[in-house]
Design an enzyme around this catalytic site. Structure first.
Site, mmCIF file in Angstrom:
data_model
loop_
_atom_site.group_PDB
_atom_site.id
_atom_site.type_symbol
_atom_site.label_atom_id
_atom_site.label_comp_id
_atom_site.label_asym_id
_atom_site.label_seq_id
_atom_site.Cartn_x
_atom_site.Cartn_y
_atom_site.Cartn_z
ATOM 1 N N ARG A 1 2.575 -19.244 0.835
ATOM 2 C CA ARG A 1 1.751 -18.044 0.135
ATOM 3 C C ARG A 1 3.173 -17.897 -0.308
ATOM 4 O O ARG A 1 3.897 -16.634 -0.097
ATOM 5 C CB ARG A 1 0.834 -16.942 1.280
ATOM 6 C CG ARG A 1 -0.008 -17.311 1.791
ATOM 7 C CD ARG A 1 -0.997 -16.563 2.224
ATOM 8 N NE ARG A 1 -2.354 -16.760 2.664
ATOM 9 C CZ ARG A 1 -3.223 -15.618 3.055
ATOM 10 N NH1 ARG A 1 -2.877 -14.744 3.643
ATOM 11 N NH2 ARG A 1 -4.495 -16.574 3.523
ATOM 12 N N ASP B 1 0.699 -5.840 6.909
ATOM 13 C CA ASP B 1 1.896 -6.479 6.925
ATOM 14 C C ASP B 1 2.881 -5.499 6.631
ATOM 15 O O ASP B 1 3.005 -4.555 6.755
ATOM 16 C CB ASP B 1 1.791 -6.612 4.839
ATOM 17 C CG ASP B 1 0.364 -7.267 4.841
ATOM 18 O OD1 ASP B 1 -0.525 -8.247 5.248
ATOM 19 O OD2 ASP B 1 -0.658 -6.858 3.693
ATOM 20 N N ASP C 1 2.017 -8.165 0.784
ATOM 21 C CA ASP C 1 0.824 -8.452 0.159
ATOM 22 C C ASP C 1 1.371 -7.580 -1.103
ATOM 23 O O ASP C 1 0.903 -6.364 -0.838
ATOM 24 C CB ASP C 1 -0.490 -8.935 1.041
ATOM 25 C CG ASP C 1 -0.082 -9.849 1.455
ATOM 26 O OD1 ASP C 1 0.342 -11.003 1.469
ATOM 27 O OD2 ASP C 1 -1.113 -9.642 2.813
ATOM 28 N N ASP D 1 0.364 -10.157 9.617
ATOM 29 C CA ASP D 1 -0.810 -10.588 8.550
ATOM 30 C C ASP D 1 0.765 -11.127 7.613
ATOM 31 O O ASP D 1 1.741 -11.743 8.032
ATOM 32 C CB ASP D 1 -1.075 -9.827 8.150
ATOM 33 C CG ASP D 1 -2.269 -9.344 7.266
ATOM 34 O OD1 ASP D 1 -2.522 -11.327 6.654
ATOM 35 O OD2 ASP D 1 -2.701 -8.742 6.898
#
Length: 440
Positions: A313, A218, A261, A257
């Site tokens: 997301r 990330d 996050d 990714d």
């Protein structure tokens, strides 16, 4: 070939983003320089309790201005940064590339590759046409994993507690890094463009959604941490947006990714005035349905962010009490769009006064996807216009097309007084102020 080169080059011969006065934010002032500013009271979940002050109390010996990856790592505490509690201010001046060696020379995918690894051989060996639908295994898969470990040692850098990481001027940028706030508390990240956390060695998973390439890094990962403020930053894939990635085995060769996050029991986080640009899986809040220790945590506020050409997301939530307010979502076309709000297990999303610009083929019902969750409270949503006719009851739109119905309520209210704009003002204020280079 550079570090971000194998996917873009096709891996050899194998077929192979209303002018209204802004709400109160921690704007720079003559009295308090940017690096010494703290999260204002009432500014989301990270303001609850003792608040978030980052490295504002650092002594002059722990104020650093960095221009290289080696300087950045040393200023954060190097290999000992995880668990370090020394108050620090780290000022990023100009662009920094994590894929740079101590000698200043760029590092490539080949530099990280284990001698037994070849991307061409990997694709040939695990082609479903000959390998089948079992997970990759054997010496070549082991070599891929070792290669990934080599890259991770270079590009992952931890951020300890009581730290402010801040960009200096309009062009502060960290490229190719897996910046990680793990096991820390009281962290501020502001005014930086985070780009292209590129995994040279994606793993093929034939059992994930019919076959998926999964990557490791990330741009910024917050885990097992609390009181974190991420503000006025930009997150993107740099030179390798989704449209630049090839397909292998019928699936996009995904080398990224998440952009940001928030997982593994992270708590009391505010994400404000950022830009998330041209990326598929943007923000995961809660990593697993089985991680029951996340109950009572993952309290996150997302406000005044721009989600520009993102796929999904934004966010996807498990367990957390997540406040999604005054964000602007821009998706001009349906290709690559999956959803915006993911309602996962025991999630409690409160969405207020968000503005969506959606292109042809994207309906209001598409804004939501349910992954085991049961409730979503959404109010003040506008879609494709500022008039009353543009107001949309997102939950009702979803329920009209899906069973079982979502409950249009949650059982919590924010324990802070976040200042919000009327929805029709969101595109103007967010467009003018969100992202790196707008403060300092």
């Amino acid at each position: 070939m550079g570090v971000r080169g194998w996917a873009a080059a096709g891996i050899g011969a194998v077929a192979l983003a209303a002018g209204v006065a802004p709400a109160a934010v921690a704007a720079p002032t003559a009295e308090v320089p940017l690096e010494r500013q703290v999260l204002p009271p009432g500014d989301g979940w990270a303001s609850v309790g003792p608040g978030t002050t980052g490295g504002s109390g650092a002594d002059e010996a722990h104020v650093f201005t960095v221009r290289t990856w080696e300087e950045l790592r040393a200023a954060l505490g190097g290999a000992g940064a995880r668990g370090d509690t020394t108050p620090r201010i780290v000022r990023v001046a100009g662009p920094i590339d994590a894929n740079t060696g101590p000698d200043g020379q760029p590092l490539t995918c080949e530099d990280y590759a284990d001698p037994a690894y070849s991307p061409e051989e990997y694709l040939q060996a695990y082609d479903p046409a000959t390998w089948g639908d079992q997970e990759p295994a054997g010496p070549l898969e082991d070599a891929r994993a070792r290669s990934q470990e080599n890259q991770e040692e270079q590009v992952r850098q931890y951020v300890g507690s009581n730290v402010t990481l801040v960009g200096v001027g309009p062009d502060a940028r960290i490229v190719g890094a897996a910046m990680t706030v793990r096991g820390s508390t009281n962290v501020i990240v502001r005014n930086i463009r985070f780009s292209d956390a590129y995994d040279c060695f994606p793993a093929w998973d034939p059992g994930d959604s019919g076959g998926t390439w999964n990557s490791e890094y990330d741009n910024l990962w917050i885990a097992e941490s609390s009181h974190v403020w991420v503000d006025h930053s930009t997150f993107d894939d740099g030179e390798h947006p989704p449209s630049a990635l090839p397909e292998y085995f019928g699936a996009k060769y995904e080398v990224h990714d998440g952009l940001l996050d928030i997982t593994n029991g992270a708590d009391l986080v505010t994400v404000s005035w950022n830009r998330f640009v041209d990326h598929d899986k943007v923000m995961l809040i809660g990593s697993s349905d089985s991680r029951l220790t996340d109950r009572g945590k993952l309290r996150v506020t997302l406000h005044h962010n721009l989600f520009d050409r993102t796929g999904q997301r934004t966010p996807r939530v498990r367990f957390g009490q997540v406040h999604v307010a005054n964000n602007h979502y821009v998706r001009p076309d349906a290709a690559g769009y999956v959803y915006s709000w993911g309602v996962g297990r025991e999630s409690a999303i409160l969405a207020e006064d968000n503005f969506f610009d959606l292109g042809p083929g994207i309906a209001p019902a598409d804004i939501v996807t349910v992954y085991g969750g049961t409730g979503l409270a959404a109010s003040g949503t506008l879609v494709n216009g500022r008039s009353p006719e543009s107001a949309v009851d997102v939950v009702a739109a979803y329920n009209a097309e899906h069973d079982p119905d979502l409950d249009p309520s949650v059982t919590w209210q924010p324990p802070y007084d976040l200042q919000l704009h009327p929805t029709q003002a969101v595109p103007g204020v967010v467009g003018a102020q969100a992202g790196a280079g707008r403060i300092g």
